[in-house]
Design a protein around this motif. Structure first.
Motif, PDB file in Angstrom:
ATOM      1  N   ALA A 100       0.828  -1.205   0.000  1.00  0.00           N
ATOM      2  CA  ALA A 100       0.000   0.000   0.000  1.00  0.00           C
ATOM      3  C   ALA A 100       0.864   1.257   0.000  1.00  0.00           C
ATOM      4  O   ALA A 100       0.609   2.207  -0.763  1.00  0.00           O
ATOM      5  CB  ALA A 100      -0.933  -0.004   1.210  1.00  0.00           C
ATOM      6  N   ILE A 101       1.897   1.298   0.844  1.00  0.00           N
ATOM      7  CA  ILE A 101       2.784   2.467   0.875  1.00  0.00           C
ATOM      8  C   ILE A 101       3.507   2.612  -0.457  1.00  0.00           C
ATOM      9  O   ILE A 101       3.669   3.718  -0.979  1.00  0.00           O
ATOM     10  CB  ILE A 101       3.784   2.342   2.033  1.00  0.00           C
ATOM     11  CG1 ILE A 101       3.057   2.365   3.380  1.00  0.00           C
ATOM     12  CG2 ILE A 101       4.817   3.469   1.978  1.00  0.00           C
ATOM     13  CD1 ILE A 101       3.957   2.121   4.577  1.00  0.00           C
ATOM     14  N   GLU A 102       3.948   1.488  -1.027  1.00  0.00           N
ATOM     15  CA  GLU A 102       4.712   1.517  -2.271  1.00  0.00           C
ATOM     16  C   GLU A 102       3.915   2.138  -3.421  1.00  0.00           C
ATOM     17  O   GLU A 102       4.486   2.747  -4.332  1.00  0.00           O
ATOM     18  CB  GLU A 102       5.139   0.089  -2.627  1.00  0.00           C
ATOM     19  CG  GLU A 102       6.114   0.001  -3.778  1.00  0.00           C
ATOM     20  CD  GLU A 102       6.358  -1.427  -4.207  1.00  0.00           C
ATOM     21  OE1 GLU A 102       7.438  -1.694  -4.740  1.00  0.00           O
ATOM     22  OE2 GLU A 102       5.465  -2.281  -4.016  1.00  0.00           O
ATOM     23  N   PHE A 103       2.595   2.003  -3.385  1.00  0.00           N
ATOM     24  CA  PHE A 103       1.771   2.519  -4.470  1.00  0.00           C
ATOM     25  C   PHE A 103       1.752   4.045  -4.530  1.00  0.00           C
ATOM     26  O   PHE A 103       1.237   4.618  -5.493  1.00  0.00           O
ATOM     27  CB  PHE A 103       0.345   1.981  -4.359  1.00  0.00           C
ATOM     28  CG  PHE A 103       0.062   0.863  -5.318  1.00  0.00           C
ATOM     29  CD1 PHE A 103      -0.306   1.121  -6.626  1.00  0.00           C
ATOM     30  CD2 PHE A 103       0.193  -0.449  -4.919  1.00  0.00           C
ATOM     31  CE1 PHE A 103      -0.536   0.094  -7.517  1.00  0.00           C
ATOM     32  CE2 PHE A 103      -0.051  -1.489  -5.793  1.00  0.00           C
ATOM     33  CZ  PHE A 103      -0.414  -1.220  -7.100  1.00  0.00           C
ATOM     34  N   ALA A 108       1.708   9.240  -7.472  1.00  0.00           N
ATOM     35  CA  ALA A 108       2.325  10.564  -7.556  1.00  0.00           C
ATOM     36  C   ALA A 108       2.750  10.901  -8.983  1.00  0.00           C
ATOM     37  O   ALA A 108       2.567  12.042  -9.444  1.00  0.00           O
ATOM     38  CB  ALA A 108       3.529  10.637  -6.623  1.00  0.00           C
ATOM     39  N   VAL A 109       3.297   9.924  -9.707  1.00  0.00           N
ATOM     40  CA  VAL A 109       3.708  10.164 -11.095  1.00  0.00           C
ATOM     41  C   VAL A 109       2.504  10.544 -11.953  1.00  0.00           C
ATOM     42  O   VAL A 109       2.566  11.477 -12.765  1.00  0.00           O
ATOM     43  CB  VAL A 109       4.423   8.931 -11.673  1.00  0.00           C
ATOM     44  CG1 VAL A 109       4.599   9.071 -13.192  1.00  0.00           C
ATOM     45  CG2 VAL A 109       5.777   8.746 -11.009  1.00  0.00           C
ATOM     46  N   ALA A 110       1.387   9.833 -11.777  1.00  0.00           N
ATOM     47  CA  ALA A 110       0.180  10.146 -12.540  1.00  0.00           C
ATOM     48  C   ALA A 110      -0.319  11.547 -12.230  1.00  0.00           C
ATOM     49  O   ALA A 110      -0.742  12.283 -13.124  1.00  0.00           O
ATOM     50  CB  ALA A 110      -0.912   9.121 -12.246  1.00  0.00           C
ATOM     51  N   ARG A 118      -9.025  14.565 -10.530  1.00  0.00           N
ATOM     52  CA  ARG A 118      -9.104  13.196 -10.030  1.00  0.00           C
ATOM     53  C   ARG A 118      -7.745  12.714  -9.550  1.00  0.00           C
ATOM     54  O   ARG A 118      -7.641  11.932  -8.609  1.00  0.00           O
ATOM     55  CB  ARG A 118      -9.660  12.250 -11.086  1.00  0.00           C
ATOM     56  CG  ARG A 118      -8.789  12.073 -12.308  1.00  0.00           C
ATOM     57  CD  ARG A 118      -9.456  11.218 -13.374  1.00  0.00           C
ATOM     58  NE  ARG A 118      -9.685   9.866 -12.879  1.00  0.00           N
ATOM     59  CZ  ARG A 118     -10.425   8.957 -13.514  1.00  0.00           C
ATOM     60  NH1 ARG A 118     -11.050   9.301 -14.644  1.00  0.00           N
ATOM     61  NH2 ARG A 118     -10.566   7.749 -13.036  1.00  0.00           N
ATOM     62  N   ASP A 119      -6.652  13.204 -10.174  1.00  0.00           N
ATOM     63  CA  ASP A 119      -5.324  12.804  -9.736  1.00  0.00           C
ATOM     64  C   ASP A 119      -4.936  13.491  -8.436  1.00  0.00           C
ATOM     65  O   ASP A 119      -4.238  12.905  -7.601  1.00  0.00           O
ATOM     66  CB  ASP A 119      -4.300  13.101 -10.829  1.00  0.00           C
ATOM     67  CG  ASP A 119      -4.433  12.154 -12.008  1.00  0.00           C
ATOM     68  OD1 ASP A 119      -4.568  10.941 -11.777  1.00  0.00           O
ATOM     69  OD2 ASP A 119      -4.434  12.621 -13.157  1.00  0.00           O
ATOM     70  N   VAL A 120      -5.359  14.732  -8.272  1.00  0.00           N
ATOM     71  CA  VAL A 120      -5.137  15.412  -7.000  1.00  0.00           C
ATOM     72  C   VAL A 120      -5.870  14.653  -5.883  1.00  0.00           C
ATOM     73  O   VAL A 120      -5.332  14.428  -4.795  1.00  0.00           O
ATOM     74  CB  VAL A 120      -5.612  16.873  -7.060  1.00  0.00           C
ATOM     75  CG1 VAL A 120      -5.520  17.532  -5.685  1.00  0.00           C
ATOM     76  CG2 VAL A 120      -4.783  17.650  -8.076  1.00  0.00           C
ATOM     77  N   ALA A 121      -7.102  14.237  -6.171  1.00  0.00           N
ATOM     78  CA  ALA A 121      -7.866  13.457  -5.192  1.00  0.00           C
ATOM     79  C   ALA A 121      -7.170  12.137  -4.906  1.00  0.00           C
ATOM     80  O   ALA A 121      -7.134  11.669  -3.752  1.00  0.00           O
ATOM     81  CB  ALA A 121      -9.280  13.216  -5.706  1.00  0.00           C
TER      82      ALA A 121
END
Length: 293
Positions: A100-103, A108-110, A118-121
């Motif tokens: 979960a942490i690794e994701f 962040a890249v996206a 939606r990426d900020v969310a």
């Protein structure tokens, strides 16, 4: 053979099969930590995967020179360092928690690539998830949280480098070249644990298990990823990535008796939501895959 499988088995089933293979390999790696340091296990996994891929793919001579070679080498080193950090993390944290942490890396890249709402969310959900997990784990294993965040950082680097490889490379052949180079460069880390580690390396059972970890955690998931990507495309594949933290939690529960706390469960759920939310505009088949475990 793969083409026949691709037409008969539903793509989500193939994806979950690859996910289970990857995290069963990670669970086997945890079992090896009693005999070898996590870094040595990660390097053995790399050596095993590189040997299998090299025997299978046999890249042409052109793949071993020029700018393509250096791109593939950087890609392979990023992947290998990500795996080392991940193994150091799961030596200290439950499997599902570390995943979960690794994701945070790909989320962040996206977000940086698109800056869409939606990426900020997604970043906010991922941050909340990590904070919930860290609140549980920091007092007991701050180094585990830091290693998992290091794996997240290297996953982000893998994505960026992977896009460059994808623009002028040959998929599995480039992965093979990168893995072989990383195996040669990082093989001295096998002795990082001192004489005890060397004794473990002399055990044929340990070596066989390490090769098995490489096949289960690297070769099988990557090959199945290619089948699923051809079937579903990038966007639907990326949605399936949200299954990975949950899959890792289930494998950790069944294989390692790692029961998440309520806060950890909520944190993992927040990360799953983040992965589901993130947009897929910047993804490519070579970089959207699940290499972190």
């Amino acid at each position: 053979m793969l083409s026949g499988v691709a037409t008969r088995v539903p793509a989500p089933v193939l994806f979950v099969t690859g996910a289970v293979s990857m995290y069963v390999g990670a669970a086997l790696a945890v079992a090896l930590f009693d005999r070898l340091p996590p870094t040595a296990v990660a390097v053995l996994r790399l050596l095993g995967a590189a040997a299998v891929l090299l025997a299978w793919r046999r890249p042409a001579r052109s793949a071993w020179r020029g700018r393509g070679f250096w791109r593939a080498s950087a890609f392979g080193l990023a992947t290998a360092l990500m795996n080392i950090a991940f193994y150091e993390a799961i030596a200290r944290l439950p499997l599902g928690t570390a995943v979960a942490i690794e994701f945070c890396g790909p989320v962040a890249v996206a977000a940086v690539a698109s800056r869409r709402p939606r990426d900020v969310a997604a970043v906010l959900f991922a941050a909340v998830g990590v904070l919930l997990i860290a609140d549980v784990r920091w007092s007991g294993s701050p180094s585990g949280v830091l290693w998992a965040l290091g794996a997240a950082t290297m996953w982000a680097a893998y994505i960026v480098l992977g896009k460059r490889v994808a623009s002028g490379g040959n998929g599995l052949d480039d992965m093979t070249v990168g893995f072989v180079v990383a195996a040669v460069v990082l093989s001295p880390l096998l002795v990082v644990g001192g004489p005890g580690a060397l004794g473990g390396l002399a055990d044929p059972v340990v070596l066989v298990l390490a090769v098995g970890v490489g096949v289960l955690s690297s070769v099988v998931p990557y090959v199945l990823d290619q089948v699923v990507l051809r079937r579903l495309g990038q966007a639907r594949f990326a949605v399936l990535l949200a299954l990975l933290p949950a899959t890792a939690t289930v494998v950790g529960l069944i294989g390692l008796a790692q029961v998440p706390t309520v806060l950890e469960f909520l944190g993992i759920a927040a990360v799953v939501a983040a992965v589901s939310l993130r947009s897929r505009d910047g993804d490519t088949p070579e970089t959207v895959g699940r290499t972190g475990g």
